[in-house]
Design a protein around this motif. Structure first.
Motif, mmCIF file in Angstrom:
data_model
loop_
_atom_site.group_PDB
_atom_site.id
_atom_site.type_symbol
_atom_site.label_atom_id
_atom_site.label_comp_id
_atom_site.label_asym_id
_atom_site.label_seq_id
_atom_site.Cartn_x
_atom_site.Cartn_y
_atom_site.Cartn_z
ATOM 1 N N GLU A 174 0.843 -1.196 0.000
ATOM 2 C CA GLU A 174 0.000 0.000 0.000
ATOM 3 C C GLU A 174 0.878 1.246 0.000
ATOM 4 O O GLU A 174 1.785 1.365 0.826
ATOM 5 C CB GLU A 174 -0.908 -0.002 1.227
ATOM 6 N N VAL A 175 0.618 2.142 -0.929
ATOM 7 C CA VAL A 175 1.337 3.420 -0.976
ATOM 8 C C VAL A 175 0.728 4.356 0.065
ATOM 9 O O VAL A 175 -0.485 4.582 0.078
ATOM 10 C CB VAL A 175 1.266 4.041 -2.383
ATOM 11 N N VAL A 176 1.564 4.896 0.925
ATOM 12 C CA VAL A 176 1.122 5.737 2.032
ATOM 13 C C VAL A 176 1.305 7.203 1.660
ATOM 14 O O VAL A 176 2.347 7.593 1.106
ATOM 15 C CB VAL A 176 1.915 5.414 3.318
ATOM 16 N N ASP A 177 0.299 7.994 1.949
ATOM 17 C CA ASP A 177 0.400 9.444 1.767
ATOM 18 C C ASP A 177 1.435 9.985 2.748
ATOM 19 O O ASP A 177 1.326 9.765 3.957
ATOM 20 C CB ASP A 177 -0.962 10.085 2.030
ATOM 21 N N PRO A 178 2.471 10.693 2.275
ATOM 22 C CA PRO A 178 3.478 11.224 3.206
ATOM 23 C C PRO A 178 2.889 12.128 4.283
ATOM 24 O O PRO A 178 3.488 12.270 5.358
ATOM 25 C CB PRO A 178 4.440 11.990 2.290
ATOM 26 N N ARG A 179 1.740 12.738 4.021
ATOM 27 C CA ARG A 179 1.097 13.559 5.045
ATOM 28 C C ARG A 179 0.555 12.707 6.192
ATOM 29 O O ARG A 179 0.273 13.242 7.274
ATOM 30 C CB ARG A 179 -0.036 14.375 4.410
ATOM 31 N N ASP A 180 0.387 11.420 5.949
ATOM 32 C CA ASP A 180 -0.139 10.517 6.975
ATOM 33 C C ASP A 180 0.944 9.622 7.569
ATOM 34 O O ASP A 180 0.634 8.626 8.216
ATOM 35 C CB ASP A 180 -1.246 9.637 6.380
ATOM 36 N N PHE A 181 2.188 9.964 7.340
ATOM 37 C CA PHE A 181 3.307 9.174 7.863
ATOM 38 C C PHE A 181 4.181 10.079 8.717
ATOM 39 O O PHE A 181 4.807 11.001 8.217
ATOM 40 C CB PHE A 181 4.119 8.570 6.714
ATOM 41 N N MET A 182 4.180 9.818 10.023
ATOM 42 C CA MET A 182 4.938 10.632 10.974
ATOM 43 C C MET A 182 6.072 9.805 11.548
ATOM 44 O O MET A 182 5.845 8.739 12.138
ATOM 45 C CB MET A 182 4.020 11.137 12.091
ATOM 46 N N LEU A 183 7.274 10.305 11.370
ATOM 47 C CA LEU A 183 8.479 9.563 11.704
ATOM 48 C C LEU A 183 9.172 10.197 12.891
ATOM 49 O O LEU A 183 9.036 11.392 13.152
ATOM 50 C CB LEU A 183 9.404 9.552 10.482
ATOM 51 N N HIS A 184 9.895 9.360 13.630
ATOM 52 C CA HIS A 184 10.737 9.866 14.709
ATOM 53 C C HIS A 184 11.646 10.976 14.181
ATOM 54 O O HIS A 184 12.377 10.793 13.207
ATOM 55 C CB HIS A 184 11.573 8.710 15.280
ATOM 56 N N GLU A 185 11.580 12.141 14.789
ATOM 57 C CA GLU A 185 12.209 13.337 14.220
ATOM 58 C C GLU A 185 13.706 13.196 14.034
ATOM 59 O O GLU A 185 14.273 13.676 13.052
ATOM 60 C CB GLU A 185 11.899 14.544 15.120
ATOM 61 N N SER A 186 14.373 12.554 14.968
ATOM 62 C CA SER A 186 15.838 12.453 14.896
ATOM 63 C C SER A 186 16.316 11.186 14.213
ATOM 64 O O SER A 186 17.507 10.874 14.264
ATOM 65 C CB SER A 186 16.424 12.509 16.303
ATOM 66 N N ALA A 187 15.424 10.454 13.570
ATOM 67 C CA ALA A 187 15.802 9.180 12.964
ATOM 68 C C ALA A 187 16.672 9.395 11.739
ATOM 69 O O ALA A 187 16.387 10.257 10.903
ATOM 70 C CB ALA A 187 14.551 8.390 12.594
ATOM 71 N N LYS A 188 17.724 8.614 11.646
ATOM 72 C CA LYS A 188 18.611 8.642 10.481
ATOM 73 C C LYS A 188 18.318 7.489 9.529
ATOM 74 O O LYS A 188 18.759 7.504 8.387
ATOM 75 C CB LYS A 188 20.072 8.590 10.929
ATOM 76 N N CYS A 189 17.629 6.474 10.029
ATOM 77 C CA CYS A 189 17.195 5.357 9.200
ATOM 78 C C CYS A 189 15.878 4.838 9.756
ATOM 79 O O CYS A 189 15.461 5.214 10.855
ATOM 80 C CB CYS A 189 18.257 4.257 9.135
ATOM 81 N N LEU A 190 15.225 3.979 9.025
ATOM 82 C CA LEU A 190 13.869 3.584 9.386
ATOM 83 C C LEU A 190 13.821 2.515 10.472
ATOM 84 O O LEU A 190 13.098 2.666 11.458
ATOM 85 C CB LEU A 190 13.136 3.085 8.134
#
Length: 297
Positions: free
Chosen positions: A111-127
């Motif tokens: 499933e392709v995720v809308d980047p507006r609906d994907f919130m990532l750990h702010e200081s993350a350098k990798c997933l």
């Protein structure tokens, strides 16, 4: 078409290596079948467009399994009776349609995720959280209708769905292009459900919250046994020490503005040249006698 490559070990026999080679053909056929069923070709375009516009294409891998009522045709023997005695003398096959509960979907999906609906750990350098600088949590905002949520509750995937009877519009926090151009709300009649994936005690844990206040699924271990977040991030122009890359729009933005400026200046100059001001001496008897057309002298 994806190509599978075996990885034999030094202590493997020739027969084991040959069996591994034969299995690679089966794996390739399975991947091709899964991609065809999941319409993977149609999903590649929005993934790369998301990367070109937003600088990050996000996708999630899941298992698509659903059951429901479906119609099927069956052959039923209809008895034939004697017209006088009423005794059954035989039967004739008859094709009938009946409704049964069956598996509608049972395959892997992307499933392709809308980047507006994907919130990532702010200081993350990798997933992935086990890597150095990995994200310690990932938030995925999903939008479901009440019918979809009730189906998930019947399947034991969610609970407390009835507490979400009143939908809350969360789209006011964002400036949507759909709203500005077509006056369409991307969350109309849909309910927000946030999946919180986090790394706790060496495990991937998942919690689902609806409308930011109702607990739809308790914190539990990830259903996937690979020990990673079920997400992938694609960047055509990645940046150092961050998951967010540079979008193609951002890369050509200044060049496009330069082209627009030069074209505007050219149009202005052409307009000024075509509307040149001519001064006529006061002693000219008939100023209207001058020829005003291309090629006039």
């Amino acid at each position: 078409r994806l190509k599978a490559t075996p990885s034999p070990h030094l202590n493997m026999s020739v027969d084991e290596i040959q069996a591994m080679l034969d299995q690679t053909v089966v794996v390739e056929d399975l991947l091709r079948h899964e991609h065809r069923v999941d319409h993977m070709d149609a999903k590649q375009r929005p993934l790369f467009l998301s990367d070109a516009i937003c600088g990050m294409g996000v996708g999630t891998t899941r298992w698509n399994y659903s059951t429901g009522p479906a119609l099927e045709q069956v052959v039923v023997d209809t008895p034939v009776h004697h017209p006088d005695t009423g005794e059954q003398i035989g039967s004739t096959p008859e094709l009938q349609t009946r409704e049964t509960e069956k598996v509608i979907r049972d395959h892997s999906t992307f499933e392709v995720v809308d980047p507006r609906d994907f919130m990532l750990h702010e200081s993350a350098k990798c997933l992935q959280p086990r890597d150095p600088g990995g994200a310690q949590y990932v938030l995925h905002r999903c939008w479901y209708s009440m019918e979809q949520l009730r189906a998930y509750e019947r399947g034991g995937y969610m609970r407390n769905v009835n507490d979400l009877s009143v939908s809350r519009d969360q789209s006011s926090e964002y400036t949507d292009r759909e709203k500005q151009l077509w006056n369409v709300s991307r969350s109309k009649d849909l309910i927000e459900a946030i999946e919180c994936w986090e790394f706790l005690d060496g495990r991937i844990m998942r919690t689902i919250v609806g409308n930011r206040s109702v607990l739809l699924a308790d914190t539990s271990r990830s259903p996937f046994d690979h020990g990673e977040y079920p997400f992938v991030v694609a960047n055509s122009m990645p940046q150092l020490f961050t998951l967010r890359g540079m979008s193609t729009v951002e890369l050509v933005e200044k060049l496009q503005e330069m082209l627009w400026t030069l074209q505007s200046q050219r149009l202005d100059n052409i307009e000024l040249i075509n509307n040149a001001i001519l001064l006529i001496r006061a002693d000219i008897d008939d100023a209207e006698a001058f020829d005003w057309h291309p090629g006039a002298r």
